[in-house]
Every structure is written in C-alpha cells, then in structure tokens.
Design a protein around this motif. Sequence first.
Motif, PDB file in Angstrom:
ATOM      1  N   TYR A   1       0.829  -1.201   0.000  1.00  0.00           N
ATOM      2  CA  TYR A   1       0.000   0.000   0.000  1.00  0.00           C
ATOM      3  C   TYR A   1       0.865   1.254   0.000  1.00  0.00           C
ATOM      4  O   TYR A   1       1.954   1.260   0.563  1.00  0.00           O
TER       5      TYR A   1
ATOM      6  N   CYS B   1      -8.459   1.260   1.568  1.00  0.00           N
ATOM      7  CA  CYS B   1      -8.078   1.983   0.356  1.00  0.00           C
ATOM      8  C   CYS B   1      -8.982   3.204   0.192  1.00  0.00           C
ATOM      9  O   CYS B   1     -10.199   3.070   0.172  1.00  0.00           O
TER      10      CYS B   1
ATOM     11  N   SER C   1      -9.388   4.904  -2.297  1.00  0.00           N
ATOM     12  CA  SER C   1      -9.964   5.002  -3.635  1.00  0.00           C
ATOM     13  C   SER C   1     -11.127   4.031  -3.830  1.00  0.00           C
ATOM     14  O   SER C   1     -12.218   4.422  -4.201  1.00  0.00           O
TER      15      SER C   1
ATOM     16  N   TYR D   1      -4.812   4.005   6.241  1.00  0.00           N
ATOM     17  CA  TYR D   1      -5.453   4.217   4.957  1.00  0.00           C
ATOM     18  C   TYR D   1      -4.446   4.691   3.928  1.00  0.00           C
ATOM     19  O   TYR D   1      -3.439   5.311   4.245  1.00  0.00           O
TER      20      TYR D   1
ATOM     21  N   LEU E   1      -3.478   3.893  -0.621  1.00  0.00           N
ATOM     22  CA  LEU E   1      -3.888   3.371  -1.911  1.00  0.00           C
ATOM     23  C   LEU E   1      -3.470   1.919  -2.019  1.00  0.00           C
ATOM     24  O   LEU E   1      -2.297   1.592  -1.850  1.00  0.00           O
ATOM     25  N   CYS E   2      -4.431   1.068  -2.319  1.00  0.00           N
ATOM     26  CA  CYS E   2      -4.106  -0.339  -2.474  1.00  0.00           C
ATOM     27  C   CYS E   2      -3.325  -0.526  -3.780  1.00  0.00           C
ATOM     28  O   CYS E   2      -3.380   0.322  -4.665  1.00  0.00           O
TER      29      CYS E   2
ATOM     30  N   CYS F   1      -5.289   0.104  -6.998  1.00  0.00           N
ATOM     31  CA  CYS F   1      -5.666   1.493  -7.260  1.00  0.00           C
ATOM     32  C   CYS F   1      -4.446   2.356  -7.577  1.00  0.00           C
ATOM     33  O   CYS F   1      -4.569   3.397  -8.208  1.00  0.00           O
ATOM     34  N   GLN F   2      -3.285   1.924  -7.137  1.00  0.00           N
ATOM     35  CA  GLN F   2      -2.075   2.650  -7.512  1.00  0.00           C
ATOM     36  C   GLN F   2      -1.849   2.549  -9.021  1.00  0.00           C
ATOM     37  O   GLN F   2      -1.374   3.476  -9.660  1.00  0.00           O
TER      38      GLN F   2
END
Lengths: 158, 158
Positions: free
Chosen positions: A122, B95, B97, B132, B134-135, B138-139
């Motif tokens: 992450y 995440c 996002s 929290y 960005l997974c 989603c990156q």
Amino acid sequence: MVETAILLDSLRKAGLRITPQRQAICELLATSHEHPTATMIYETLKSRFPSLSLATVYNTLEVLVRLGAVNVLGNAGDGMAHYDADTEPHINLACVSCHKIVDFPSQYVQFLDEEISAASGYRVLGARVLYYGLCPECQQKTPMARRRSDHDDRGNNA
Amino acid sequence: MVETAILLDSLRKAGLRITPQRQAICELLATSHEHPTATMIYETLKSRFPSLSLATVYNTLEVLVRLGAVNVLGNAGDGMAHYDADTEPHINLACVSCHKIVDFPSQYVQFLDEEISAASGYRVLGARVLYYGLCPECQQKTPMARRRSDHDDRGNNA
DNA sequence: TATAAACTTGTATTCATTATAAACAAAGTT
DNA sequence: AACTTTGTTTATAATGAATACAAGTTTATA
C-alpha cells in the motif's frame, strides 16, 4: 499539542483566505484536547459568531482534511465524525461512555508505520489508532459499566 | 480468517436463535475478505432471501457487536460503518480510492495493547487500528496518485 | 393447539452530512 | 469611486445511513 498557526499556514499555502470563522475553527481544533465534532465546534463558536452556519464548519473541516492538516476519526461510538488536528501517528483513546477522545503517546506506533509501509504494498497516506474503553472518570460514575440494553445479554464477553 | 461457527456460537451462547438470515449474515461476515457494510450484506443476500429486510441486517449486526463477536469500523472514507468479524487485534488497511478494507497481521499491536492497559488508566474494551492509503490495484489505476496538489481542484466533490 | 416469546419485515423517522443558491466580502481593474 | 471577478458565508433543502416502531411470522414450550 498543535499550533494554530500550522493549520492557518496550510490554508494560506493552498491560496485560501483566513476568515475570522476559519481562524476560530482552527484555533479550537488546535487547542481542544477532546477531539471535537462539527456540531461541538458549531455550538462552541456560536456565541462568539452569532451568524455562524454549520455549513461553514463542515466546509472548513472538509478543506482542512483535504489538505491533510486534520484527520477524521470515525466511530467514537456516537454516530459522528470527530476531528483531530494532530496528524502525527499517535493513539486515540475513546471513552465509550462520555465519548470524549484523548491522545496517548506511544513508542510502538512508529514501528507499525514502518512495518506496513514495507510489507503491504500500500501507499500509506495516514493512520488512525483508536482504542476504546472506559475513561477513569466514567469508571467511577458507572461501577459495573452497564449499558442500556444489557438485559438480554446472558452474561458473557464484552 | 474467522470461522462462521464462532459467530453462530456466540449467538447461541447468548440464548439467541440461529435463523437462516442470521446464519447467512454470519457466513458472509466470516468468509468475506473486504469488510462489508450493512448495505453490502443486504445487497448480497437479497437474491438468496428475497424477503430480507435491511432492518434485519442492522439488527443482527447490532447484536453481534453487542456480544463482542464483531467490530464496527468507522471511516473507510465512504460514510458508512464496515463490519469486521476478526476481533483479534490486527491492522485494517483501507483503500481511499476503492474503499475496500483488508487485514494486515502485525507483531506490534500486542505491545500497544499492553502499553495502554498499563499506563492510561482506561479500562480497555477494544481497539481499531486503521491505516489508509492506496491499495496496489488502485495505484495502477491512478498512475500519478495525485494527492498533494488537490487544493487547486476546482471540481470540488467529496 | 394454544400461548408467549423471539424474529423478521416494511415503513416512518431521525439526524449527520452534503448540495444548492443567494447574499456578502475582498481584491483587482479601469 | 463604480464594476467585475472570485472566494466565502449563510440559510435551507436534499440525501442517505441508521434507528424506532408497529404489525406480522416463526419457534419453543407446555
């Protein structure tokens, strides 16, 4: 403890105006030790700004959150968002009875940070370490910590 | 990974009935890896239980939470409560996002527990460690992961 | 099977938050 | 100074998650 100036600076740097309302909200966020909700901020400032609107409070909080100057804490037990001006990783201690949230310094949170950033894949943007329980005062007030609908709870865990 | 049986047992031990609806909800909570919201549970089970009511989902979740078998996670970024059947101290990675929440095992959370119980004066009832960011997926989706320059974002949505 | 208690369901209600639109204030320009 | 543009506040309406409630349905037990 957070400096009001830091919050104001982040507004300024983003090209936003420092209005009396925003100044007051930042001040409150920085100096308050229980982490207030939008409504709490509104109620507190209403006397000083009779014309203040709840929308302004929400707007300002949203801006500060988007700028990363303030964190939102969900789940204090009441159904509303609490705001925390201290964005350094630290522990929040929420009382399930009086719903106040205080800070608790810890040496281990740093390790958590490193652990996750290194191993999770992450891109970590922030954290929220929330412990909940009964604060010392509320332990006195409610000796057995009974909540309202414990009657159908046939004696087991919490 | 949590056993469905553990959740059902805690209902049984509390003297509550194992209805098909409750069984299905517990199953979903135990096996799902993203920690679902009440609505997600409702939507998922509606096909299998056409008569299912959202109220039942909320009722069941409330019971499980009161029994301590399930935790509520606030603030996944969307405005709703997510539910976590794993009550052992662990880290949730949300995440910002896609709003999915996954688990992350850590060796340090235990230490936090001890640290707080020993030094805070609080009667600790539970914890919630939420990071929290960005997974990985989603990156990829958002190549530049723009987050610092969001302030000149005029398209002001939430 | 009767009866009570436990559950579910559908709907109405509450309430925190967000959206919208109009009034207002602070510059900037000529 | 009047005019414009842009940012901010305010009031109010709208949204939507969560809860309350009343009535129907199922289950346990005698």
